[in-house]
Design an enzyme around this catalytic site. Structure first.
Site, mmCIF file in Angstrom:
data_model
loop_
_atom_site.group_PDB
_atom_site.id
_atom_site.type_symbol
_atom_site.label_atom_id
_atom_site.label_comp_id
_atom_site.label_asym_id
_atom_site.label_seq_id
_atom_site.Cartn_x
_atom_site.Cartn_y
_atom_site.Cartn_z
ATOM 1 C CD GLU A 239 -2.832 1.207 2.359
ATOM 2 O OE1 GLU A 239 -3.682 2.109 2.387
ATOM 3 O OE2 GLU A 239 -2.761 0.308 3.212
ATOM 4 C CD GLU B 135 -3.041 -7.932 4.087
ATOM 5 O OE1 GLU B 135 -2.388 -6.910 4.356
ATOM 6 O OE2 GLU B 135 -3.059 -8.452 2.950
#
Length: 256
Positions: A110, A130
């Site tokens: 990110e 994740e």
């Protein structure tokens, strides 16, 4: 040495994650240092471009350091507020080049996507692990990925936790250039020079306009008046651009 190094060379700010032993996972202390860097970069008119890089060949950044637990005392978002998840969003007003190598995953992915230009070493791998490890929260990375990658490729990364290599990332338009690892710093410097060859105020105004209406319909963006663009019209750089065109020479920007 600090875990985040901040230096300025000419009109280029260098922000370097310096915790290679932890694959540059970002601690709360690093968040504070990053926030200080973005604040100075935004305030200093002599800084025209930014290079975000990281120490160590194995990893650019693997996200937040959760070795002491996932909970944090501060509401600051990851990357000194740059990602906007977990706290207020901080926008870097200057154009940013991210120089990425090795693992660039989770919050590190990110952070790279917050840059305007991404240069990747051929060792780079991008991913969202994740779901694979059974962790999912308010992940800003999924929202950026679905906006910066083709839908099915973004969903592949989000849902499977798989990674893609640098060449694939460039094929999908995520990365601007792929170079050997030993050429990464040089390539990032070339991109910063290319950015600084343009009028810095025009570049900053263009970035503000492009990002300021990114989530709006086209007709709304077209009807919007952008203050940085209007301010640029009266700037010394605008006049210098006109003089240089008239004199048939390269402009010499002042950033004012």
């Amino acid at each position: 040495m600090a875990d985040v190094e901040f230096t300025v060379e000419g009109h280029v700010a260098h922000v370097r994650l310096n915790r290679p032993q932890g694959l540059n996972a970002i601690t709360p202390e690093m968040d504070e240092l990053l926030l200080a860097a973005w604040t100075e970069i935004n305030a200093d008119s002599e800084i025209w471009a930014v290079i975000l890089s990281a120490a160590g060949e194995k990893g650019f950044c693997i996200g937040a350091d959760v070795s002491g637990g996932a909970e944090r005392n501060s509401r600051m978002a990851l990357g000194g507020g740059l990602t906007g998840i977990g706290g207020p969003l901080v926008t870097c007003k200057k154009p940013m080049v991210a120089a990425v190598q090795g693992f660039c995953v989770g919050g590190g992915f990110e952070l790279a996507m917050c840059a305007d230009i991404i240069v990747a070493a051929d060792t780079a791998q991008f991913g969202l692990p994740e779901t694979k490890v059974g962790i999912i929260g308010e992940c800003g990375v999924v929202h950026r990925a679905i906006r910066q990658l083709p839908y099915h490729i973004a969903m592949q990364l989000i849902l499977t936790g798989d990674r893609i290599k640098a060449d694939e990332a460039r094929h999908y338009g995520l990365v601007n250039e792929v170079v050997p690892y030993d050429k990464l710093a040089e390539a990032a410097a070339v991109w910063a020079a290319r950015l600084n060859a343009a009028s810095p105020l025009a570049v900053q105004a263009a970035k503000a306009a492009a990002l300021g209406r990114l989530g709006h319909p086209l007709e709304v963006a077209l009807m919007t008046r952008f203050e940085p663009i209007e301010e640029y019209a009266a700037s010394e750089d605008k006049k210098e651009g006109e003089r240089a065109a008239r004199d048939r020479r390269k402009p010499v920007w002042a950033g004012r």
